[in-house]
Design a protein around this motif. Structure first.
Motif, short mmCIF file in Angstrom:
data_model
loop_
_atom_site.label_atom_id
_atom_site.label_comp_id
_atom_site.label_asym_id
_atom_site.label_seq_id
_atom_site.Cartn_x
_atom_site.Cartn_y
_atom_site.Cartn_z
N ALA A 29 -7.08 -8.19 14.71
CA ALA A 29 -7.04 -8.42 16.15
C ALA A 29 -5.61 -8.36 16.69
CB ALA A 29 -7.68 -9.77 16.49
N ALA A 30 -4.64 -8.75 15.86
CA ALA A 30 -3.24 -8.73 16.29
C ALA A 30 -2.74 -7.31 16.57
CB ALA A 30 -2.36 -9.40 15.25
N THR A 31 -3.42 -6.31 16.04
CA THR A 31 -3.02 -4.93 16.34
C THR A 31 -3.36 -4.56 17.77
OG1 THR A 31 -5.10 -3.93 15.58
CG2 THR A 31 -3.36 -4.23 13.92
N ARG A 32 -4.23 -5.36 18.40
CA ARG A 32 -4.64 -5.08 19.78
C ARG A 32 -4.24 -6.18 20.76
NH1 ARG A 32 -8.71 -4.10 16.33
NH2 ARG A 32 -9.76 -6.04 16.81
N ASP A 33 -3.67 -7.27 20.27
CA ASP A 33 -3.36 -8.41 21.13
C ASP A 33 -1.90 -8.81 20.90
OD1 ASP A 33 -2.94 -11.32 21.66
OD2 ASP A 33 -5.02 -11.22 22.33
N GLU A 34 -1.07 -8.56 21.90
CA GLU A 34 0.36 -8.80 21.77
C GLU A 34 0.68 -10.27 21.54
OE1 GLU A 34 4.26 -8.35 21.20
OE2 GLU A 34 2.80 -6.72 21.26
N ALA A 35 -0.01 -11.18 22.23
CA ALA A 35 0.27 -12.62 22.08
C ALA A 35 -0.06 -13.06 20.65
CB ALA A 35 -0.53 -13.43 23.09
N LEU A 36 -1.16 -12.59 20.12
CA LEU A 36 -1.53 -12.93 18.75
C LEU A 36 -0.54 -12.33 17.77
CD1 LEU A 36 -3.47 -14.27 16.77
CD2 LEU A 36 -4.89 -12.22 16.90
N ARG A 37 -0.16 -11.08 17.97
CA ARG A 37 0.81 -10.42 17.10
C ARG A 37 2.13 -11.19 17.11
NH1 ARG A 37 0.04 -5.24 17.86
NH2 ARG A 37 0.72 -5.28 20.02
N ARG A 38 2.56 -11.59 18.28
CA ARG A 38 3.81 -12.34 18.40
C ARG A 38 3.69 -13.70 17.70
NH1 ARG A 38 4.46 -11.19 23.25
NH2 ARG A 38 3.31 -12.92 24.16
N GLY A 39 2.57 -14.39 17.89
CA GLY A 39 2.37 -15.70 17.27
C GLY A 39 2.35 -15.62 15.75
N ILE A 40 1.60 -14.67 15.21
CA ILE A 40 1.58 -14.50 13.75
C ILE A 40 2.95 -14.07 13.26
CG2 ILE A 40 0.61 -13.15 11.84
CD1 ILE A 40 -2.04 -13.06 13.40
N GLY A 41 3.58 -13.15 13.98
CA GLY A 41 4.91 -12.68 13.60
C GLY A 41 5.92 -13.81 13.52
N GLU A 42 5.90 -14.72 14.48
CA GLU A 42 6.83 -15.85 14.46
C GLU A 42 6.59 -16.73 13.24
OE1 GLU A 42 6.31 -17.77 18.25
OE2 GLU A 42 7.29 -16.11 19.32
N LEU A 43 5.33 -16.97 12.90
CA LEU A 43 5.02 -17.78 11.72
C LEU A 43 5.51 -17.11 10.45
CD1 LEU A 43 1.40 -18.98 12.58
CD2 LEU A 43 3.51 -20.31 12.68
N VAL A 44 5.22 -15.82 10.31
CA VAL A 44 5.61 -15.08 9.11
C VAL A 44 7.13 -14.95 9.03
CG1 VAL A 44 5.45 -12.84 7.93
CG2 VAL A 44 3.40 -13.88 8.91
N ASP A 45 7.78 -14.66 10.15
CA ASP A 45 9.24 -14.55 10.15
C ASP A 45 9.89 -15.86 9.73
OD1 ASP A 45 9.05 -11.91 10.99
OD2 ASP A 45 9.58 -12.34 13.08
N GLY A 46 9.38 -16.97 10.24
CA GLY A 46 9.92 -18.28 9.87
C GLY A 46 9.74 -18.57 8.40
N LEU A 47 8.57 -18.25 7.88
CA LEU A 47 8.31 -18.45 6.45
C LEU A 47 9.26 -17.61 5.61
CD1 LEU A 47 6.59 -19.56 4.10
CD2 LEU A 47 5.11 -17.56 4.43
N ARG A 48 9.40 -16.34 5.98
CA ARG A 48 10.30 -15.46 5.22
C ARG A 48 11.73 -15.98 5.24
NH1 ARG A 48 7.52 -9.96 7.06
NH2 ARG A 48 8.35 -10.61 9.05
N ALA A 49 12.18 -16.46 6.38
CA ALA A 49 13.55 -16.97 6.49
C ALA A 49 13.76 -18.19 5.61
CB ALA A 49 13.87 -17.31 7.95
N ARG A 50 12.80 -19.12 5.61
CA ARG A 50 12.94 -20.32 4.78
C ARG A 50 12.87 -19.97 3.30
NH1 ARG A 50 10.25 -21.73 9.29
NH2 ARG A 50 8.15 -21.60 8.41
#
Length: 188
Positions: free
Chosen positions: A114-135
C-alpha cells in the motif's frame, strides 16, 4: 460523565485500530471498507469517521503503531548484543516467531504494498526504517564495523526479505545468518 464518554470514545478508537490490523491481512488493504471495519469493531459506520478522516487513516495509524511495537522488540534484541555477530543473531532471533504467513507478517506485507500508492504511509514507514537503520549503524559503528551504515541497511533489508521468503519457503535460507555475520564483522 465527560470522562466516561471520553473513555468510551477511546475504547471505540482502539477497537477500530485492532479491527484494521485483523482485516488488512484477511481481506487485503484495499478491501477494508467503512462498513466492514465498523462491523468488526462493533461500532456504527459514523463512528469510524468521527475518529478518523478515512478508512485509510485508520489502517495507516494501526499499522504504524504495530510496526513501532515490533521495532521496539527488534531494537531491544540488538541492544543486548555485545558483538556484531550477536547483533545478527539477536536480530534474526527476534523475528523467529514470524512465519511470513502469520497475521502480523501479512499486515506488514499489505502495508509495504500500500505504501507504493500512499505517500503518507510510505513516509511513515520510511521514517521508522530510517530511524532503525541509524540506531543499528551507530551500534555497529561503535564496534568498528566498516561502513556500518551500509551494513545496517543491508541487515534491516535482509530481515524483511527473509520474512517475505519464509512465506514462500518455510525452511528459510540456512546460510543467511553466516553471510550476515561475515558482513557485519569488525574489520571485515
Amino acid at each position: 460523565m465527560a470522562s466516561s464518554m471520553a473513555a468510551r470514545g477511546e475504547q471505540a478508537r482502539q477497537r477500530l485500530l485492532a479491527a484494521a490490523l485483523e482485516l488488512a491481512p484477511e481481506r487485503g488493504w484495499s478491501a477494508v471498507s467503512t462498513r466492514v471495519l465498523a462491523e468488526r469493531a462493533g461500532v456504527t459506520p459514523s463512528v469510524v469517521h468521527y475518529h478518523f478522516a478515512s478508512v485509510q487513516a485508520v489502517l495507516v495509524e494501526a499499522v504504524l503503531g504495530a510496526m513501532r511495537g515490533v521495532l521496539a522488540e527488534f531494537e531491544a534484541a540488538f541492544e543486548r548484543a555485545r558483538t556484531p555477530e550477536e547483533v545478527v543473531d539477536a536480530v534474526l532471533g527476534s523475528v523467529e516467531g514470524y512465519t511470513g504467513t502469520d497475521p502480523l507478517s501479512l499486515v506488514f506485507l499489505e502495508a509495504y504494498l500500500a505504501a507504493t500508492r500512499d505517500e503518507a504511509l510510505r513516509r511513515g514507514i520510511g521514517e521508522l526504517v530510517d530511524g532503525l537503520r541509524a540506531r543499528l549503524a551507530d551500534r555497529l559503528g561503535g564496534w568498528g564495523v566498516p561502513d556500518a551504515g551500509a551494513a545496517a541497511a543491508v541487515l534491516v533489508a535482509a530481515v524483511d526479505g527473509l520474512l517475505l521468503h519464509r512465506a514462500l519457503s518455510p525452511g528459510g535460507i540456512p546460510a543467511a545468518a553466516a553471510v550476515l555475520r561475515r558482513m557485519t564483522a569488525a574489520g571485515a
